[in-house]
Design an enzyme around this catalytic site. Structure first.
Site, short mmCIF file in Angstrom:
data_model
loop_
_atom_site.label_atom_id
_atom_site.label_comp_id
_atom_site.label_asym_id
_atom_site.label_seq_id
_atom_site.Cartn_x
_atom_site.Cartn_y
_atom_site.Cartn_z
CD GLU A 60 -1.91 -2.36 1.29
OE1 GLU A 60 -0.81 -2.67 1.81
OE2 GLU A 60 -2.78 -3.20 1.00
CG HIS A 128 -10.88 -6.98 6.88
ND1 HIS A 128 -9.76 -7.16 7.63
CD2 HIS A 128 -10.56 -7.40 5.63
CE1 HIS A 128 -8.81 -7.69 6.86
NE2 HIS A 128 -9.27 -7.83 5.65
#
Lengths: 326, 323
Positions: A60, A128
């Site tokens: 990322e 999440h």
């Protein structure tokens, strides 16, 4: 007018902008051959080829840093971070680099990258199921967009890609499948402009993303009780269009703010503070906030439903506010 | 060495001397309390930035570190604008908004000194990709330290550059200490250059005090990148004469170590070698020394005479378009 899903509207926006401007390219994890974890980019690799739809490793920081460097060099990257939870691995690149390039270097470089990312929940557990839009909305130099409808999603994404500043574009995972009218002809939705999704006289409900739909449902029920709700969809969190909110509050004199996130130090806190600063004399009741319970998201379905704000929470909040109508 | 042109030799010495004079002057100004903030000085490592940038033009890019003055000067950034930036003046390279750790110059392809250790790696991939996509032959040199070598961002960047064959060269300036932590403690590899194997790219260890060695290694790596053959990792080992930052008590290193590296001073080495081979004359070199000293004095005068930014300047350059 044709109806599209939120996901299709986003894909149309990407496709149109890629056709319009050859500097626009997409990059991210599993966005090419696989079509994207939420299938937003499906078919684009086939149409545009791997020079413009680039699969990346799971990295990322490199994804955002590369987008930043490419934007500084004159390209228009649209980078996808699979979910906003993983943006934390790139937080340094977003906050210390992307957001500061223009200012810190005295206006020499712009970094017009778009970072698309998804946020939501659905029995995915604590790591999440976060939103985190507040972290990025806190930072000067970034623009943060969180649309609620297919129409807004398309128009705002196209505007984000054309924007000269870095934009974090947050897509709610539970909205990808909803349908809405999207015109065939070209249009943009300006960044930094809230939208009155439902006009009303009695109470202003400020919401964004999925909570706009929850508020709309609550408003229909409240209408039967004789309470006329005005729903202001923020659409953009930074820059925050407080004028539209204040204008509404001056009319209704009552406010409920609904966010699908922890309330502490949140969007609701910010909006409430601005209302206190700019429309205090117009309030007939204290501002009330609806948000998530302040816990990491539990996995169990019943617990999860208990944590996320729903229509019943909005109804209770509005009733408590208008109950004190003078 | 013989194949390096006279002009390039003169340029190399002039840039190295300018860096040394600049950094010595900054140390002096800081000690006098005339400069604020953190300054991280590059003296002792001049051969690395100059040996690499000797192969680059304004169309090539570099990314840099918190110890970025040397990279700026080697890439041709105006030292008046740099010194003014250190003083926080309106005439600074970044209008006084960046400071020592954030000097950039778009006209020179200098993508910024970088206050975050390891922050420049991903950015370098971005400018590398820009070159590749637009079909230009620009190369990006990514300077980073031995400390940054242990950051995950550098792993992500080197891997990405390798799989996409980006025109980027990774130049690890191993100055032996990550702030105060010795590299043999923080690095599991025998040499940082060994990590090239893991990314399927050449990994080259060079003496970072020897500008000719750096020049040769960087030349090959940059040519390889321009040919579209992908990145190279170069580890250049050198020694920073000053501390991690000005004010660092330097309790972690020995006088013997410093003495050894002072004997290998990059400027002295260069002088000795070009004079031995009659490539340049002592008069030429002395003249460069004098010009560099004067240029730095002039930069200080320029900076001191420059105005501070107006208060309202703090609100500009936040967004291009707002709202």
């Amino acid at each position: 007018m044709p109806e599209l899903t939120f996901r299709e509207a986003l894909r149309q926006a990407l496709r149109e902008e890629m056709l319009r401007d050859e500097r626009v390219f997409l990059m991210g994890e599993d966005i090419g051959a696989y079509g994207g974890s939420y299938a937003v980019t499906r078919g684009l690799l086939e149409e545009f080829g791997e020079k413009r739809v680039k699969d990346t490793p799971i990295a990322e920081a490199a994804i955002v840093g590369l987008a930043t460097g490419a934007a500084m060099g004159g390209l228009k990257p649209v980078a996808e971070l699979m979910t906003i939870n993983f943006s934390l691995l790139a937080a340094d690149q977003i906050i210390n680099h992307l957001a500061k390039i223009y200012y810190m270097f005295g206006g020499q470089f712009t970094a017009p990258a778009v970072i698309r990312t998804a946020a939501g929940w659905g029995q995915l557990g604590a790591t999440h199921s976060q939103f985190l839009e507040v972290i990025y909305s806190h930072v000067p130099g970034l623009k943060v967009v969180m649309p609620s409808t297919p129409y807004d999603a398309k128009g705002l994404l196209k505007a984000a890609i054309r924007d000269p500043d870095p934009v974090l574009f947050i897509e709610h995972t539970l909205l990808y499948g909803i349908r809405g009218e999207v015109p065939d002809e070209e249009y943009l939705v300006p960044i930094g402009l809230a939208d009155v999704k439902r006009p009303g006289r009695d109470v202003t409900i400020v919401a964004y993303a999925r909570m706009v739909h929850v508020a709309m449902n609550a408003a229909r029920e409240l209408e039967a009780e004789g309470v006329d709700c005005e729903i202001v969809d923020l659409r953009t969190l930074r820059p925050l269009d407080i004028e539209t909110v204040v204008e509404s509050v001056k009319k209704t004199n009552h406010v409920v703010i609904v966010e699908e996130d922890w309330k502490s130090f949140g969007v609701g806190a910010e909006v409430a503070a601005r209302i206190a600063e700019q429309a205090f004399d117009y309030l007939d009741a204290p501002v009330v906030r609806v948000g998530m319970l302040e816990v990491p998201m539990p996995y169990n379905r019943n617990l999860e439903r208990h944590v996320v704000p729903d229509e019943a929470d909005v109804l209770a909040a509005v009733r408590s506010v208008v109950g004190s109508r003078v | 060495m013989a194949e390096i042109s006279r002009d390039t030799l003169l340029w190399i010495y002039e840039r190295m001397r300018l860096i040394r004079c600049f950094e010595d002057k900054v140390a002096e100004l800081f000690a006098q309390g005339l400069l604020p903030g953190f300054v991280h000085l590059y003296a002792g490592e001049e051969a690395i930035a100059v040996g690499v940038c000797a192969h680059l033009t304004d169309r090539d890019y570099i990314t840099s570190t918190h110890r970025g003055h040397g990279h700026c000067i080697a890439k041709g950034v105006d030292i008046n604008a740099m010194m003014a930036e250190l003083f926080g003046k309106a005439t600074g390279a970044c209008k006084g908004k960046g400071g020592s750790m954030h000097i950039a110059d778009v006209s020179k392809g200098m993508l910024g000194a970088n206050g975050i250790v390891g922050g420049g790696g991903p950015l370098a991939c971005g400018s590398g990709l820009t070159a590749k996509v637009t079909g230009s032959d620009s190369v990006t040199a990514c300077f980073f330290g031995d400390g940054a070598a242990e950051q995950g961002t550098m792993h992500e960047a080197m891997n990405l550059a390798a799989i996409w064959k980006l025109p980027v060269i990774f130049v690890c300036e191993n100055n032996l200490y990550a702030e105060s932590t010795p590299w043999f403690y923080h690095c599991a590899a025998r040499d940082i250059a060994d990590r090239g194997v893991a990314y399927n790219m050449p990994g080259i260890l060079v003496d970072g005090t020897d500008v000719f060695a750096v020049y040769e290694a960087a030349g090959e790596a940059i040519a390889r990148a321009r040919r579209g053959e992908g990145p190279t990792l170069i580890e250049a080992r050198a020694f920073r004469y000053y501390g991690h930052f000005q004010g660092d008590p330097l309790t972690y290193r020995t006088p013997e170590e410093e003495e050894e590296y002072r004997r290998r001073d990059p400027l002295d080495q260069f002088r000795r070698r070009v004079l031995e081979r009659n490539l340049l004359t002592a008069d030429e070199l002395d003249a460069i020394d004098a010009r560099a000293r004067e240029a730095v004095e002039a930069a200080v005068r320029f900076a001191q005479a420059s105005p501070y930014p107006a208060p309202e300047e703090c609100l500009t350059d936040v967004y291009v378009k707002y709202p």
